[in-house]
Design a protein around this motif. Structure first.
Motif, PDB file in Angstrom:
ATOM      1  N   LEU A  43       0.820  -1.211   0.000  1.00 10.42           N
ATOM      2  CA  LEU A  43       0.000   0.000   0.000  1.00 10.42           C
ATOM      3  C   LEU A  43       0.857   1.265   0.000  1.00 10.42           C
ATOM      4  O   LEU A  43       0.471   2.282  -0.593  1.00 10.42           O
ATOM      5  N   LEU A  44       2.003   1.194   0.637  1.00  2.00           N
ATOM      6  CA  LEU A  44       2.897   2.349   0.697  1.00  2.00           C
ATOM      7  C   LEU A  44       3.538   2.618  -0.661  1.00  2.00           C
ATOM      8  O   LEU A  44       3.629   3.777  -1.093  1.00  2.00           O
ATOM      9  N   LEU A  45       3.919   1.577  -1.365  1.00  2.00           N
ATOM     10  CA  LEU A  45       4.644   1.740  -2.629  1.00  2.00           C
ATOM     11  C   LEU A  45       3.729   1.877  -3.844  1.00  2.00           C
ATOM     12  O   LEU A  45       4.103   2.516  -4.827  1.00  2.00           O
ATOM     13  N   LYS A  46       2.560   1.314  -3.819  1.00  2.00           N
ATOM     14  CA  LYS A  46       1.665   1.281  -4.978  1.00  2.00           C
ATOM     15  C   LYS A  46       0.497   2.228  -4.714  1.00  2.00           C
ATOM     16  O   LYS A  46      -0.475   1.876  -4.047  1.00  2.00           O
ATOM     17  N   SER A  47       0.556   3.443  -5.257  1.00  2.00           N
ATOM     18  CA  SER A  47      -0.445   4.461  -4.929  1.00  2.00           C
ATOM     19  C   SER A  47      -1.834   4.078  -5.439  1.00  2.00           C
ATOM     20  O   SER A  47      -2.836   4.372  -4.778  1.00  2.00           O
ATOM     21  N   SER A  48      -1.947   3.401  -6.579  1.00  2.00           N
ATOM     22  CA  SER A  48      -3.273   3.031  -7.090  1.00  2.00           C
ATOM     23  C   SER A  48      -3.956   2.045  -6.137  1.00  2.00           C
ATOM     24  O   SER A  48      -5.168   2.128  -5.914  1.00  2.00           O
ATOM     25  N   TRP A  49      -3.201   1.147  -5.554  1.00  2.00           N
ATOM     26  CA  TRP A  49      -3.756   0.189  -4.597  1.00  2.00           C
ATOM     27  C   TRP A  49      -4.130   0.896  -3.292  1.00  2.00           C
ATOM     28  O   TRP A  49      -5.114   0.560  -2.658  1.00  2.00           O
ATOM     29  N   ARG A  50      -3.289   1.863  -2.903  1.00  2.00           N
ATOM     30  CA  ARG A  50      -3.549   2.614  -1.674  1.00  2.00           C
ATOM     31  C   ARG A  50      -4.867   3.381  -1.795  1.00  2.00           C
ATOM     32  O   ARG A  50      -5.703   3.347  -0.901  1.00  2.00           O
ATOM     33  N   TYR A  51      -5.087   4.067  -2.962  1.00  2.00           N
ATOM     34  CA  TYR A  51      -6.331   4.812  -3.169  1.00  2.00           C
ATOM     35  C   TYR A  51      -7.530   3.864  -3.199  1.00  2.00           C
ATOM     36  O   TYR A  51      -8.574   4.165  -2.611  1.00  2.00           O
TER      37      TYR A  51
END
Length: 184
Positions: A162-170
């Motif tokens: 989640l920290l590295l992949k912004s699309s997944w975080r959103y």
């Protein structure tokens, strides 16, 4: 070969019958001790040595009998601790009754001397079971190491992604907002 008035020691050569599935030597007059390499009989499903005069300890190799579904060692002169294994402790206490010197699960929770407070490095009065103590510490150490590694890998596997992949975080935070909206 049950009830045949056989006597003497149980022959060591019986443990070379590696494909043996069932052995019934009950109601004879066997004496002596159980062969120490009984665990070689890995295919053994049924073992009845009851009502003999077998003495000594149950060999630790009995813990290798993983397919054993019938066991009767009752009414002998066996003594000492019943070897710990997932298999032997599943049998009813009646499989071991009549052996006044036997102890440990499933007969009793403990053997004499188990409850004594003692330095684990010092063997107890019955000859010591250093191998069991080493196994317990190894199991405990391995458990804690795997628990810490699992926590670290699991934590960073989820939150690191989640920290590295912004699309997944959103997407994750949108999902949490949707859940919050449904609840309220």
């Amino acid at each position: 070969m049950s009830n045949n008035n056989l006597n003497g020691d149980i022959p060591q050569s019986i443990t070379s019958l590696l494909k043996l599935i069932s052995l019934n030597l009950s109601r004879n007059s066997f004496t002596g001790v159980l062969p120490s390499n009984f665990g070689q009989l890995e295919m053994l499903e049924s073992l009845d040595l009851s009502r003999n005069q077998i003495s000594g300890r149950i060999p630790p190799s009995f813990s290798s009998l993983h397919y054993l579904s019938v066991l009767d060692l009752s009414h002998n002169n066996l003594s000492g601790r019943i070897p710990l294994s997932t298999q032997l402790q599943t049998f009813n206490a009646s499989a071991f009754m009549g052996n006044l010197g036997l102890c440990g699960p499933p007969l009793t929770p403990e053997c004499p001397g188990d409850g004594a407070t003692q330095d684990p490095a010092v063997p107890n009065g019955d000859g010591g079971d250093k191998t069991k103590q080493e196994d317990d510490s190894l199991i405990s150490f391995g458990f804690y190491v795997s628990m810490v590694l699992g926590l670290i890998i699991g934590f960073w596997g989820v939150f690191g992604t989640l920290l590295l992949k912004s699309s997944w975080r959103y997407a994750y935070f949108r999902y949490l907002d949707n859940i919050k909206d449904r609840i309220m």
